[in-house]
Scaffold this motif. Structure first.
Motif, PDB file in Angstrom:
ATOM      1  N   MET A  15       0.809  -0.912   0.113  1.00 18.07           N
ATOM      2  CA  MET A  15       0.236  -0.321  -0.394  1.00 18.07           C
ATOM      3  C   MET A  15       0.942   1.234  -0.262  1.00 18.07           C
ATOM      4  SD  MET A  15      -3.085  -1.012  -0.725  1.00 18.07           S
ATOM      5  CE  MET A  15      -3.661   0.895  -0.476  1.00 18.07           C
ATOM      6  N   THR A  16       1.913   1.317   0.558  1.00 17.87           N
ATOM      7  CA  THR A  16       2.979   2.603   0.412  1.00 17.87           C
ATOM      8  C   THR A  16       3.221   2.677  -0.739  1.00 17.87           C
ATOM      9  OG1 THR A  16       3.465   2.050   3.007  1.00 17.87           O
ATOM     10  CG2 THR A  16       4.958   3.116   1.440  1.00 17.87           C
ATOM     11  N   LEU A  71       1.651   2.242  -3.425  1.00 16.85           N
ATOM     12  CA  LEU A  71       0.932   2.581  -4.375  1.00 16.85           C
ATOM     13  C   LEU A  71       0.421   4.201  -4.149  1.00 16.85           C
ATOM     14  CD1 LEU A  71      -1.444  -1.019  -4.096  1.00 16.85           C
ATOM     15  CD2 LEU A  71      -0.155   0.523  -6.103  1.00 16.85           C
ATOM     16  N   ARG A  72       0.569   4.678  -2.503  1.00 17.97           N
ATOM     17  CA  ARG A  72       0.422   5.980  -1.945  1.00 17.97           C
ATOM     18  C   ARG A  72       1.642   6.994  -2.660  1.00 17.97           C
ATOM     19  NH1 ARG A  72      -1.201   3.202   2.726  1.00 17.97           N
ATOM     20  NH2 ARG A  72       0.687   3.373   3.412  1.00 17.97           N
ATOM     21  N   TRP A 115       2.947  -3.441 -11.922  1.00 20.88           N
ATOM     22  CA  TRP A 115       3.304  -1.874 -11.672  1.00 20.88           C
ATOM     23  C   TRP A 115       5.448  -1.876 -12.256  1.00 20.88           C
ATOM     24  CZ3 TRP A 115       1.387   2.418 -12.353  1.00 20.88           C
ATOM     25  CH2 TRP A 115      -0.373   2.787 -11.368  1.00 20.88           C
TER      26      TRP A 115
END
Length: 56
Positions: free
Chosen positions: A1-2, A4-5, A23
């Motif tokens: 998640m980090t 993606l943020r 990605w």
């Protein structure tokens, strides 16, 4: 998640071949990032079996 943020916030430039694909992040995008400082906070629980995970 980090990650993606960081991508969503524009900190890291990345691309996907199509929605749902992994990605692709150029190595140059990662070289300028500052390493995370180790947290000095206490664990969420008092469980003595809980261990910190060090990403190095």
């Amino acid at each position: 998640m980090t990650v993606l943020r960081l991508i969503a916030g524009g900190t890291i430039q990345a691309s996907q071949a199509c929605k749902g694909a992994p990605w692709a992040i150029p190595e140059a995008q990662l070289s300028g990032l500052e390493p995370l400082r180790q947290s000095t906070r206490r664990p969420v629980t008092e469980n003595p079996d809980q261990q910190a995970f060090d990403f190095q």
